[in-house]
Scaffold this active site. Structure first.
Site, PDB file in Angstrom:
ATOM      1  N   ASP A   1     -18.811   3.114 -86.634  1.00  0.00           N
ATOM      2  CA  ASP A   1     -17.719   3.525 -87.504  1.00  0.00           C
ATOM      3  C   ASP A   1     -18.323   4.024 -88.807  1.00  0.00           C
ATOM      4  O   ASP A   1     -19.263   3.419 -89.327  1.00  0.00           O
ATOM      5  CB  ASP A   1     -16.794   2.324 -87.781  1.00  0.00           C
ATOM      6  CG  ASP A   1     -15.333   2.683 -87.649  1.00  0.00           C
ATOM      7  OD1 ASP A   1     -14.861   3.523 -88.426  1.00  0.00           O
ATOM      8  OD2 ASP A   1     -14.664   2.108 -86.763  1.00  0.00           O
TER       9      ASP A   1
ATOM     10  N   ASP B   1     -13.722   7.314 -90.051  1.00  0.00           N
ATOM     11  CA  ASP B   1     -12.502   6.671 -90.510  1.00  0.00           C
ATOM     12  C   ASP B   1     -11.739   7.550 -91.507  1.00  0.00           C
ATOM     13  O   ASP B   1     -12.325   8.030 -92.483  1.00  0.00           O
ATOM     14  CB  ASP B   1     -12.898   5.353 -91.192  1.00  0.00           C
ATOM     15  CG  ASP B   1     -11.698   4.494 -91.537  1.00  0.00           C
ATOM     16  OD1 ASP B   1     -10.977   4.114 -90.614  1.00  0.00           O
ATOM     17  OD2 ASP B   1     -11.490   4.219 -92.742  1.00  0.00           O
TER      18      ASP B   1
ATOM     19  N   GLU C   1     -10.890  10.175 -87.149  1.00  0.00           N
ATOM     20  CA  GLU C   1      -9.567   9.554 -87.166  1.00  0.00           C
ATOM     21  C   GLU C   1      -8.734  10.372 -88.145  1.00  0.00           C
ATOM     22  O   GLU C   1      -8.986  10.378 -89.345  1.00  0.00           O
ATOM     23  CB  GLU C   1      -9.642   8.107 -87.627  1.00  0.00           C
ATOM     24  CG  GLU C   1      -8.295   7.414 -87.463  1.00  0.00           C
ATOM     25  CD  GLU C   1      -8.002   6.380 -88.518  1.00  0.00           C
ATOM     26  OE1 GLU C   1      -7.136   5.531 -88.284  1.00  0.00           O
ATOM     27  OE2 GLU C   1      -8.608   6.422 -89.599  1.00  0.00           O
TER      28      GLU C   1
ATOM     29  N   HIS D   1      -7.609  -0.881 -82.556  1.00  0.00           N
ATOM     30  CA  HIS D   1      -7.506  -2.073 -83.406  1.00  0.00           C
ATOM     31  C   HIS D   1      -6.391  -1.979 -84.449  1.00  0.00           C
ATOM     32  O   HIS D   1      -6.148  -2.951 -85.156  1.00  0.00           O
ATOM     33  CB  HIS D   1      -8.846  -2.301 -84.104  1.00  0.00           C
ATOM     34  CG  HIS D   1      -9.165  -1.186 -85.062  1.00  0.00           C
ATOM     35  ND1 HIS D   1      -9.431   0.098 -84.630  1.00  0.00           N
ATOM     36  CD2 HIS D   1      -9.200  -1.143 -86.416  1.00  0.00           C
ATOM     37  CE1 HIS D   1      -9.618   0.877 -85.685  1.00  0.00           C
ATOM     38  NE2 HIS D   1      -9.489   0.153 -86.780  1.00  0.00           N
ATOM     39  N   ASP D   2      -5.751  -0.814 -84.582  1.00  0.00           N
ATOM     40  CA  ASP D   2      -4.658  -0.640 -85.556  1.00  0.00           C
ATOM     41  C   ASP D   2      -3.291  -0.626 -84.888  1.00  0.00           C
ATOM     42  O   ASP D   2      -2.276  -0.449 -85.573  1.00  0.00           O
ATOM     43  CB  ASP D   2      -4.800   0.700 -86.293  1.00  0.00           C
ATOM     44  CG  ASP D   2      -5.980   0.737 -87.243  1.00  0.00           C
ATOM     45  OD1 ASP D   2      -6.403  -0.335 -87.710  1.00  0.00           O
ATOM     46  OD2 ASP D   2      -6.463   1.854 -87.517  1.00  0.00           O
TER      47      ASP D   2
END
Ligand code: TEU
Ligand code: CA
Length: 562
Positions: free
Chosen positions: A98, A199, A256, A329-330
């Protein structure tokens, strides 16, 4: 179309904090992941994406980085990380990290210097503004509730934070900051990483002047997002990153990117070389969440899901590259959100896997999806852990909203739905940890866990494995074009994947009712199967001989033309 390993590969996402705890402190760690590598490799995936493992005070579980060059104490050491990389590579699995560069932690040395005085050389690494009429410099709202500005009495100015106040935004207008970020990325590439998941990457360029939204716009647009999503210099920054860092490296980059249309996705991913190889769009994630209130449910229809997928498949075909995910994960657990986590949990978990793994684009599987893990329904706010939820809770309860009105939204949409510990077996804490887990295990672990799953011949894990194998053996499923069948059908989602060599037919029944197939594939006891041979089915009797003309509840089948 150019072929590449990152188009043909399948990604498994690991949220380290919740995957496996090796030392009993209740927190998942790198040694824990290393223990489970054969389990991951057994699925047939080729790429692992790790959520952030860098040094962090954990205001947002590692998305607030205080040192880009070191590993978070709770997760282990740099030696552990190197072992993990070696062990992955020896199994033929690549590792993507990430990359969180829209913001750092407020405990990062850059920010500590930056806030120390107005003329500190690092002052402009972040976005500082004097007050406007003794208030915030503009009216932007944080994605995690409240104003996007925090006052710092030391210098009498505010700093911008699009996320939590412990996550100050970096100032990408500053060339020295960009140089430092690129150097950090090169440092990780030299260590052998195979790519980056970037991210909130399309938030890094803010409109100069940081204009206020004002009161004219409707409520939904009050966040200020239009002034930083896909901002004026985003393509320039990504191109610069390409030249300064990525060029000459055979790696995968995935952005993302909230708020990207398929056309814009072609611009991001379609060049030669592309700015980024692929991106995560959020249109499916907005299906049941159409208002500005993150925790408010809006009903959705299968027809809408089909339209979105068709649009992305068509627009990007030959012009960009898709990535396909139903959760991360969100997001809530896919089976609880788009499937049926009651009587048809196993069938619908497999059906959703069939969708993710038979579309054009790189598929992403999130830990626990392969055993059909579900959303927990914690009865108390105290059982949750997420900063986004707590900030929302603080704001709402200050307005007098009672817990009983907030809990249903949290049950449905909390990011913690995806972050409960991985369920390995039926022992205490699901075998995740010998200590007390940092977040409660979902109480359904005695029924839903890896051990139980692997002991069944018809496991969800085994179905994922077969799907992955089918995709690997048939590049038509990777590169072929997409044709939606029977778009108006409210219950079934059926489509063709085709290239010069083969045709596949995928039929998915998104309901608990029997549904007719839009294509003649023959019926039970009938030798005329329309030329379709069944390759995979999520019902036990695999359907090889017995081809029904009706799809059973949540039935998924993949056929090939013979
Ligand atoms: O998320 C960024 C983001 O904008 C959304 O995913 C947002 O969290 C979602 O709409 C819910 O409100 C990324 C990470 O994936 C997330 O875990 C981090 O908290 C966030 O950035 C900040 O780094
Ligand atoms: Ca641990």
């Amino acid at each position: 179309m150019k072929k590449s390993w990152w188009k043909e590969g399948i990604v498994y996402q690991i949220y380290p904090r919740s995957f496996c705890d090796s030392n009993g402190d209740g927190i998942g760690d790198l040694r824990g992941i290393i223990r489970k590598l054969d389990y991951i490799a057994g699925l047939g995936v080729d790429i692992v994406w790790l959520n952030p493992v860098y040094k962090s005070p954990n205001a947002d579980n590692g998305y607030d980085i205080s040192d880009y060059f070191d590993i978070m104490d709770e997760f282990g050491t740099m030696d552990d990380w190197e072992t993990l990389l070696e062990e992955l590579h020896s199994r033929g699995i690549r590792l993507i990290m990430d990359l969180v560069v829209n913001h750092t932690s407020d405990e990062h040395p850059w920010f500590i210097e930056s806030r120390s005085s107005i003329d500190n050389p690092r002052r402009n690494y972040y976005i500082w503004r004097p007050p406007t009429d003794k208030h915030e410099p503009n009216d932007w709202q944080s994605i995690f509730s409240g104003p996007a500005w925090q006052y710092d009495s030391n210098t009498g100015e505010y700093y911008l934070h699009l996320f939590d106040k412990k996550q100050p935004d970096l100032n990408w207008e500053n060339p020295s900051l960009r140089k430092d970020i690129y150097a950090m990325m090169r440092w990780w590439l030299d260590k052998g990483v195979d790519g980056f998941r970037m991210d909130a990457i399309n938030f890094i360029s803010k409109v100069p002047g940081l204009p206020s939204v004002g009161s004219k716009l409707p409520d939904a647009d009050r966040s200020g997002m239009q002034y930083y999503i896909n901002g004026p210099r985003i393509h320039e920054f990504l191109k610069e990153m390409r030249t300064e860092v990525l060029e000459g490296h055979d790696i995968l980059t995935v952005g993302e990117t909230f708020g990207v249309s398929p056309e814009l996705a072609c611009r991001y991913t379609g060049g030669d070389p592309p700015e980024i190889d692929m991106l995560f769009h959020f249109e499916l994630m907005k299906l049941d969440q159409k208002t500005s209130d993150r925790f408010r449910y809006t009903p959705w229809k299968l027809r809408e899901m089909k339209e979105i997928i068709e649009k992305w498949q068509h627009t990007l075909h030959g012009r960009g590259w898709n990535s396909n995910y139903l959760m991360n994960h969100d997001q809530p657990r896919a089976v609880s959100r788009f499937g049926n986590d009651g009587p048809f949990r196993r069938e619908s978990a497999k059906l959703l896997a069939t969708l993710t793994l038979t579309l054009e684009g790189t598929p992403y599987i999130y830990q626990g999806e392969e055993i059909g893990m579900t959303n927990p329904r914690f009865e108390s706010i105290d059982d949750y852990r997420d900063v986004e939820l707590f900030n929302h809770y603080r704001e709402q309860s200050a307005k007098g909203v009672p817990d009983s009105e907030l809990l249903p939204g949290y049950h449905r949409f909390s990011r913690d739905n995806a972050r409960t510990p991985m369920q390995w077996d039926g022992s205490t804490h699901a075998g995740f940890s010998t200590g007390t887990p940092w977040m409660k295990v979902n109480p359904d672990y005695s029924e839903i866990n890896v051990h139980t799953e692997l002991s069944r011949h018809d496991s969800i894990y085994e179905y994922f494995r077969l799907l992955i194998k089918l995709r690997k053996e048939n590049k038509t499923l990777v590169y072929g074009d997409f044709t939606l069948l029977d778009p108006g059908n409210p219950r079934s989602f059926c489509y063709l994947r085709r290239d010069d060599e083969k045709t596949f037919l995928v039929t998915l029944n998104f309901s608990a009712k029997e549904t007719e197939l839009p294509v003649q594939t023959g019926s039970s006891g009938n030798s005329d199967n329309g030329g379709w041979e069944i390759k995979l089915c999520n019902y036990p009797e695999s359907g090889k001989k017995d081809i029904h003309s009706l799809l059973r509840p949540w039935e998924a089948r993949v056929y090939t033309k013979i």
